[in-house]
Design an enzyme around this catalytic site. Sequence first.
Site, PDB file in Angstrom:
ATOM      1  N   ARG A 189      72.216 108.533 -49.606  1.00 23.43           N
ATOM      2  CA  ARG A 189      72.531 108.276 -48.143  1.00 23.43           C
ATOM      3  C   ARG A 189      73.638 107.321 -47.834  1.00 23.43           C
ATOM      4  O   ARG A 189      73.909 107.063 -47.051  1.00 23.43           O
ATOM      5  CB  ARG A 189      71.539 108.311 -47.088  1.00 23.43           C
ATOM      6  CG  ARG A 189      70.589 109.496 -46.983  1.00 23.43           C
ATOM      7  CD  ARG A 189      69.353 109.185 -46.063  1.00 23.43           C
ATOM      8  NE  ARG A 189      68.411 108.197 -46.700  1.00 23.43           N
ATOM      9  CZ  ARG A 189      67.703 107.605 -46.079  1.00 23.43           C
ATOM     10  NH1 ARG A 189      67.900 107.025 -44.730  1.00 23.43           N
ATOM     11  NH2 ARG A 189      66.818 106.811 -46.713  1.00 23.43           N
ATOM     12  N   ASN A 190      74.067 106.613 -49.048  1.00 26.51           N
ATOM     13  CA  ASN A 190      74.944 105.488 -48.944  1.00 26.51           C
ATOM     14  C   ASN A 190      76.279 105.832 -50.156  1.00 26.51           C
ATOM     15  O   ASN A 190      75.861 106.326 -50.923  1.00 26.51           O
ATOM     16  CB  ASN A 190      74.083 104.550 -49.143  1.00 26.51           C
ATOM     17  CG  ASN A 190      73.412 103.833 -47.933  1.00 26.51           C
ATOM     18  OD1 ASN A 190      74.143 103.611 -46.754  1.00 26.51           O
ATOM     19  ND2 ASN A 190      72.333 103.805 -48.098  1.00 26.51           N
TER      20      ASN A 190
END
Length: 378
Positions: A189-190
């Site tokens: 998610r990064n």
Amino acid sequence: MMPKPHGGKLVDRHIKRKPSEVADLPKFEINTNLAEDIENIAKGVFSPLEGFLCKNDLENVIKEKRLENGTPWTIPILLDFDKKEIKDLKEGDQILLTNTETGVHSILDIDEIYTFDKKTLAQSVYGTQDTNHPGVANVNNMKQFLLGGKITLLESKTREFDEYNLTPKETRFLFKEKGWKEIVAFQTRNPPHIGHEYVQKTALTFVDGIFINPIIGKKKKGDFTDNVILAAYETLMKYYYLKERAVMSILRTSMKYAGPREAIHHAIMRKNFGCTHFIIGRDHAGIGNYYGPYNAHMIFQEFPDLGITPVFFKSFFRCTKCDAVVNEKICPHEEKYHINFSGKKIRELLMNGEIPPENMMRKEVSETILKFDKPFVE
Ligand SMILES: [Zn+2]
């Protein structure tokens, strides 16, 4: 060898029909998370589920972490309605489920209408009843009745990032075409820092290809936007990966923050995409201090029949004595030699428009991120 889909068969419940053909069915607008669940069921991401859970399956998932037939399943996929909404509905009815944001039009064949206990559900899935936990808060906000039954997806509209949105059928075809037999999946998610790159490349050393699979969708303030995450990975892959060894595709699903149980769920989805291995880091799918840092590793002992191999990683860091990126299993040196890859610190620098040190994040990746006017969710 590429694993069979979970439960043996890839579910395909996407049947293109004009909504006008079913216009006389009672219609209900559902939220975007539920619409994404429907897409994931219909396209086989949630195989072997063909719809929302009925009571027997839910009770088994709560108690045994398995469906009634014994197939491992840890996160209940549920459709909630309130009393007023269901007053004219009965088991055996068909209804239309629609969602404006995704353009999802689908049919639900109602098998069962039933109630459930919120405390039991929250405690079993999240290991807590603390309403500060976002997953518990979601359970508490659920309506009182559940509808179980098969869904059929009729259509959904084209959306941003569709070019990255491969179905399990498509990824399986792609992996086969590339001649990959063993594929490791990485969930994110990064944007990638050097620590992520080392985890991925260490795993890739032992298999044929890596499947980078960011979760796209609802984010909280201060998170990197989906655009930024995808662009950052495109840059990393362009300059630092062999083209024939890495594939990126998105996954549209909400994060539950259910820690260990969600780690199993994440692994099952990647098995359906055709992956043989799945990377599990520290506190996978965790939040706050609700789960021990390696609980999401230990839970895999309960699932010798899962059909996808977890690859467990302890965090990587830079050791100035080793002069390398290492982890606690391979570096014997004291902490004073260690520099951690702090996602928080990297984000702070980027927020100020500064390029993080090159031993933290690749320069090309940082520059890609800083090209965006608004790299963070506001
Ligand atoms: Zn060292």
